[in-house]
Design an enzyme around this catalytic site. Structure first.
Site, PDB file in Angstrom:
ATOM      1  N   LYS A  24       0.826  -1.222   0.000  1.00  0.00           N
ATOM      2  CA  LYS A  24       0.000   0.000   0.000  1.00  0.00           C
ATOM      3  C   LYS A  24       0.851   1.258   0.000  1.00  0.00           C
ATOM      4  O   LYS A  24       0.569   2.227   0.707  1.00  0.00           O
ATOM      5  CB  LYS A  24      -0.986  -0.005   1.172  1.00  0.00           C
ATOM      6  CG  LYS A  24      -1.991  -1.153   1.118  1.00  0.00           C
ATOM      7  CD  LYS A  24      -3.016  -1.056   2.241  1.00  0.00           C
ATOM      8  CE  LYS A  24      -4.012  -2.196   2.176  1.00  0.00           C
ATOM      9  NZ  LYS A  24      -3.414  -3.504   2.545  1.00  0.00           N
ATOM     10  N   ARG A  25       1.897   1.253  -0.813  1.00  0.00           N
ATOM     11  CA  ARG A  25       2.736   2.435  -0.931  1.00  0.00           C
ATOM     12  C   ARG A  25       1.972   3.524  -1.686  1.00  0.00           C
ATOM     13  O   ARG A  25       1.087   3.227  -2.481  1.00  0.00           O
ATOM     14  CB  ARG A  25       4.047   2.104  -1.631  1.00  0.00           C
ATOM     15  CG  ARG A  25       4.925   1.079  -0.895  1.00  0.00           C
ATOM     16  CD  ARG A  25       5.246   1.531   0.522  1.00  0.00           C
ATOM     17  NE  ARG A  25       6.301   0.728   1.126  1.00  0.00           N
ATOM     18  CZ  ARG A  25       6.139  -0.086   2.150  1.00  0.00           C
ATOM     19  NH1 ARG A  25       4.952  -0.239   2.685  1.00  0.00           N
ATOM     20  NH2 ARG A  25       7.160  -0.754   2.655  1.00  0.00           N
TER      21      ARG A  25
END
Length: 276
Positions: A93-94
């Protein structure tokens, strides 16, 4: 893994199951804690027990980063142990831009640099195109964009009216201009099953990564009713209900039994949809 290879695996295994590898040192069986790397040993046994029943594995980076250097090494070693016929997803979930995204992509996609070369990564699209394109620069890699989540807080932003539909709808429409359905997937929570019809209006061909079936209360039947396509188009993730089906020495057998139950349900849905 290409889109066609993924579809072939779904048909071969009669499954669209993804096993989430989210090991919690406080939940794994106590006897494993005597091993040099309890997390890796736990993951290896889960993988051995389930790899013929699933088409993907999804380690969540937070469950490794929480343990510092040892956790990162366990993540690298887990990546190396993953079967090659399964899609490998790093749930990171960058969501950053420019040079920072380049480095995140290098960490998870460039094995010579970071020790890992996952097939796909989850991305938060809040910062727009700049936060996604550095990952798409890696040929053959997938970007899985958060669209509509199962979280209680999804209503805070994802359902905001923009004048051109909900914000999550605009995320999908815009992201579809960055790459095709052979490179982009979307995260859609299983508890949002009634929204799948609407999502399919904007993403008819994209695969959807669907967390929330099992411990979070999502219904596989409902997800398939509204979201399945002629190519399946779904990767349904289950983590806790498989990983912690037992906390005894039989944990791997219990995990297999839970995965088998899901695979059998998925086979029925694939047959109903004419995928197999």
């Amino acid at each position: 893994m290409s889109r066609q290879e993924l579809i072939e695996q779904i048909k071969k295994k009669k499954s669209f199951l993804c096993v989430g590898l989210d090991p919690d040192i406080n939940k794994i069986p106590e006897f494993l804690r005597s091993y040099p790397d309890p997390i890796l040993e736990f993951n290896k046994r889960i993988i051995d027990a389930t790899q013929d029943l699933c088409v993907a594995y999804k380690p969540n980076a937070a469950f490794y980063e929480a343990y510092g250097i040892k956790g990162l090494q366990a993540l690298i070693d887990t990546y190396k142990y993953l079967p090659k016929d399964c899609l490998s997803i790093i749930d990171a979930k960058r969501g950053d831009i420019g040079n920072t995204s380049d480095k995140y992509a290098k960490a998870f996609f460039d094995e010579q640099s970071g020790g890992m070369s996952f097939d796909a990564i989850t991305i938060t699209p809040y910062m727009g195109n700049d936060s996604v394109t550095p990952y798409l620069a890696y040929e053959g890699k997938w970007v899985i964009i958060l669209a509509l989540t199962s979280s209680v807080g999804s209503k805070d932003f994802q359902y905001l009216e923009t004048g051109d539909g909900y914000l999550y709808e605009n995320v999908i429409k815009k992201a579809n201009t960055w790459a095709g359905a052979d490179r982009i997937m979307y995260v859609v929570g299983a508890t949002k099953s009634t929204e799948f019809t609407n999502i399919r209006a904007y993403a008819p061909d994209n695969f959807l990564l669907v967390p929330g079936v099992g411990a979070q209360g999502g219904s596989l039947a409902e997800v398939c009713k509204y979201g399945i396509t002629k190519d399946c188009g779904l990767i349904v993730n289950s983590s806790r209900s498989i990983l912690y089906a037992s906390n005894g020495e039989d944990f791997a057998d219990a995990a297999r039994a839970e995965a088998l139950s899901l695979q059998q349900q998925m086979q029925v849905e694939l047959e109903k949809a004419g995928v197999i």
